[in-house]
Design a protein around this motif. Structure first.
Motif, PDB file in Angstrom:
ATOM      1  N   PHE A  59       0.719  -1.113  -0.080  1.00  0.00           N
ATOM      2  CA  PHE A  59       0.084  -0.024   0.168  1.00  0.00           C
ATOM      3  C   PHE A  59       0.956   1.299   0.111  1.00  0.00           C
ATOM      4  N   ARG A  60       0.450   2.204  -0.717  1.00  0.00           N
ATOM      5  CA  ARG A  60       1.240   3.582  -0.719  1.00  0.00           C
ATOM      6  C   ARG A  60       0.760   4.359   0.410  1.00  0.00           C
ATOM      7  N   ASN A  61      -0.220   4.146   1.097  1.00  0.00           N
ATOM      8  CA  ASN A  61      -0.851   4.903   2.271  1.00  0.00           C
ATOM      9  C   ASN A  61      -1.851   4.142   2.680  1.00  0.00           C
ATOM     10  N   ALA A  62      -2.199   4.688   4.301  1.00  0.00           N
ATOM     11  CA  ALA A  62      -3.289   3.927   5.135  1.00  0.00           C
ATOM     12  C   ALA A  62      -4.713   4.772   4.625  1.00  0.00           C
ATOM     13  N   LYS A  63      -4.958   5.428   3.705  1.00  0.00           N
ATOM     14  CA  LYS A  63      -5.987   6.010   3.333  1.00  0.00           C
ATOM     15  C   LYS A  63      -7.034   4.920   2.921  1.00  0.00           C
ATOM     16  N   GLY A  64      -8.503   5.471   3.247  1.00  0.00           N
ATOM     17  CA  GLY A  64      -9.483   4.742   3.020  1.00  0.00           C
ATOM     18  C   GLY A  64      -9.635   3.407   3.641  1.00  0.00           C
ATOM     19  N   THR A 122     -15.535   5.578  -2.395  1.00  0.00           N
ATOM     20  CA  THR A 122     -16.404   5.577  -3.396  1.00  0.00           C
ATOM     21  C   THR A 122     -16.792   4.253  -3.401  1.00  0.00           C
ATOM     22  N   GLY A 123     -16.195   3.303  -3.112  1.00  0.00           N
ATOM     23  CA  GLY A 123     -16.683   1.705  -3.308  1.00  0.00           C
ATOM     24  C   GLY A 123     -16.316   1.140  -4.661  1.00  0.00           C
ATOM     25  N   LYS A 124     -15.584   1.904  -5.535  1.00  0.00           N
ATOM     26  CA  LYS A 124     -15.455   1.635  -6.858  1.00  0.00           C
ATOM     27  C   LYS A 124     -13.993   1.688  -7.383  1.00  0.00           C
ATOM     28  N   MET A 125     -13.345   1.283  -8.371  1.00  0.00           N
ATOM     29  CA  MET A 125     -12.134   1.721  -8.919  1.00  0.00           C
ATOM     30  C   MET A 125     -12.538   2.908  -9.573  1.00  0.00           C
ATOM     31  N   GLU A 126     -11.544   3.912  -9.486  1.00  0.00           N
ATOM     32  CA  GLU A 126     -11.360   5.023 -10.317  1.00  0.00           C
ATOM     33  C   GLU A 126     -10.330   4.762 -11.353  1.00  0.00           C
ATOM     34  N   PHE A 127     -10.527   5.518 -12.577  1.00  0.00           N
ATOM     35  CA  PHE A 127      -9.814   5.285 -13.695  1.00  0.00           C
ATOM     36  C   PHE A 127      -9.667   6.709 -14.461  1.00  0.00           C
ATOM     37  N   ASP A 128      -8.677   7.017 -14.914  1.00  0.00           N
ATOM     38  CA  ASP A 128      -8.334   8.214 -15.920  1.00  0.00           C
ATOM     39  C   ASP A 128      -8.867   8.189 -17.165  1.00  0.00           C
ATOM     40  N   ILE A 132      -6.578   4.223 -17.280  1.00  0.00           N
ATOM     41  CA  ILE A 132      -5.793   3.675 -16.375  1.00  0.00           C
ATOM     42  C   ILE A 132      -6.005   3.717 -14.699  1.00  0.00           C
ATOM     43  N   PRO A 133      -5.966   2.554 -14.108  1.00  0.00           N
ATOM     44  CA  PRO A 133      -6.552   2.682 -12.789  1.00  0.00           C
ATOM     45  C   PRO A 133      -5.877   3.870 -11.866  1.00  0.00           C
ATOM     46  N   GLN A 134      -6.637   4.549 -11.013  1.00  0.00           N
ATOM     47  CA  GLN A 134      -6.239   5.844 -10.127  1.00  0.00           C
ATOM     48  C   GLN A 134      -5.881   5.284  -8.859  1.00  0.00           C
ATOM     49  N   GLU A 135      -6.190   4.051  -8.426  1.00  0.00           N
ATOM     50  CA  GLU A 135      -6.083   3.473  -7.330  1.00  0.00           C
ATOM     51  C   GLU A 135      -5.319   2.205  -7.359  1.00  0.00           C
ATOM     52  N   GLY A 136      -4.944   1.833  -6.298  1.00  0.00           N
ATOM     53  CA  GLY A 136      -4.147   0.561  -6.222  1.00  0.00           C
ATOM     54  C   GLY A 136      -5.103  -0.777  -6.289  1.00  0.00           C
ATOM     55  N   GLU A 163      -5.059 -25.040   6.150  1.00  0.00           N
ATOM     56  CA  GLU A 163      -4.685 -23.670   6.295  1.00  0.00           C
ATOM     57  C   GLU A 163      -4.109 -23.348   5.105  1.00  0.00           C
ATOM     58  N   THR A 164      -4.391 -22.246   4.454  1.00  0.00           N
ATOM     59  CA  THR A 164      -3.733 -21.611   3.185  1.00  0.00           C
ATOM     60  C   THR A 164      -3.457 -20.335   3.416  1.00  0.00           C
ATOM     61  N   LYS A 165      -2.054 -20.006   2.961  1.00  0.00           N
ATOM     62  CA  LYS A 165      -1.905 -18.741   3.059  1.00  0.00           C
ATOM     63  C   LYS A 165      -1.286 -18.301   1.847  1.00  0.00           C
ATOM     64  N   ILE A 166      -1.600 -16.947   1.278  1.00  0.00           N
ATOM     65  CA  ILE A 166      -1.249 -16.510  -0.018  1.00  0.00           C
ATOM     66  C   ILE A 166      -0.835 -14.972   0.155  1.00  0.00           C
ATOM     67  N   GLU A 167      -0.045 -14.287  -0.441  1.00  0.00           N
ATOM     68  CA  GLU A 167       0.134 -12.814  -0.208  1.00  0.00           C
ATOM     69  C   GLU A 167      -0.083 -12.291  -1.691  1.00  0.00           C
ATOM     70  N   ILE A 168      -0.755 -10.981  -1.572  1.00  0.00           N
ATOM     71  CA  ILE A 168      -0.921 -10.276  -2.684  1.00  0.00           C
ATOM     72  C   ILE A 168      -0.538  -8.908  -2.586  1.00  0.00           C
ATOM     73  N   ARG A 169       0.460  -8.477  -3.707  1.00  0.00           N
ATOM     74  CA  ARG A 169       1.221  -7.075  -3.668  1.00  0.00           C
ATOM     75  C   ARG A 169       0.398  -6.060  -4.338  1.00  0.00           C
ATOM     76  N   LEU A 170      -0.046  -4.982  -4.032  1.00  0.00           N
ATOM     77  CA  LEU A 170      -0.809  -4.076  -4.697  1.00  0.00           C
ATOM     78  C   LEU A 170       0.175  -3.381  -5.548  1.00  0.00           C
ATOM     79  N   VAL A 171      -0.494  -2.824  -6.608  1.00  0.00           N
ATOM     80  CA  VAL A 171      -0.089  -2.230  -7.800  1.00  0.00           C
ATOM     81  C   VAL A 171      -0.664  -0.825  -7.974  1.00  0.00           C
ATOM     82  N   TYR A 172       0.222   0.165  -8.286  1.00  0.00           N
ATOM     83  CA  TYR A 172      -0.507   1.506  -8.292  1.00  0.00           C
ATOM     84  C   TYR A 172       0.244   2.118  -9.886  1.00  0.00           C
ATOM     85  N   TRP A 173      -0.357   2.602 -10.624  1.00  0.00           N
ATOM     86  CA  TRP A 173       0.112   2.945 -11.881  1.00  0.00           C
ATOM     87  C   TRP A 173       0.337   4.521 -11.750  1.00  0.00           C
ATOM     88  N   GLN A 174      -0.004   5.283 -10.835  1.00  0.00           N
ATOM     89  CA  GLN A 174       0.210   6.659 -10.737  1.00  0.00           C
ATOM     90  C   GLN A 174       0.663   6.993  -9.321  1.00  0.00           C
TER      91      GLN A 174
END
Length: 174
Positions: A59-64, A122-128, A132-136, A163-174
């Protein structure tokens, strides 16, 4: 014609009445007899259940908040949480910039997960304007998304242990 004072119609009526009473009596006796037990059936095997822990990083920040959706098939993947078998909305730890989702009592099998960092709530992905996605966002198995949205096959993983464990890394385009 009468036989000792009884008409043929009357005898036929008595015979019918006696036969009916005999049939009803036999039915009542059979109804009182103990039922034959049904043959034993083998119960269907219980579906194995598992706990899936998904650790979200990058995550790039803890907002939202962060939304995570878990899918069993391609329907709605990756952006329609209404088609998901389960979903969660989580807070982001501001110290570690990570979050963890735990899905308990999942039937074992194949799944895919999608994640969206809803920074502006907003509950939805924002795009430019160019799409291009505006959020991670993040996808299970962390597939390359530089050429377009991931396929369900590229995101599918198997839950086949208690028990199964996975990791997901977030991606930010901007």
């Amino acid at each position: 014609m009468t036989i000792t004072g009884l008409s043929f119609k009357r005898i036929a009526g008595y015979a019918f009445a006696c036969g009916t009473m005999l049939a009803l009596s036999a039915g009542a006796v059979l109804a009182q007899a103990p039922a034959t037990p049904a043959p034993a059936t083998t119960p269907a095997p219980a579906v194995a259940k598992s706990t899936l822990t998904v650790h979200l990083t990058g995550f790039r920040n803890a907002k939202g908040r962060v939304n995570i959706a878990l899918f069993r098939d391609a329907k709605g993947f990756p952006s329609d949480p209404a088609s998901a078998v389960d979903s969660q909305r989580l807070e982001i730890d501001p110290k570690t910039l990570s979050a963890t989702a735990v899905f308990a009592n999942l039937p074992q099998g194949a799944y895919a997960a999608s994640v969206m960092h809803d920074e502006n709530l907003t509950g939805k992905m924002e795009f430019d304007a160019s799409g291009i996605p505006q959020e991670g966002y993040g996808i299970s198995n962390n597939p390359d998304t530089t050429q377009g949205p991931p396929t369900p096959e590229s995101a599918t993983f198997t839950v086949n242990q208690a028990e199964t464990k996975i990791e997901i890394r977030l991606v930010y385009w901007q």
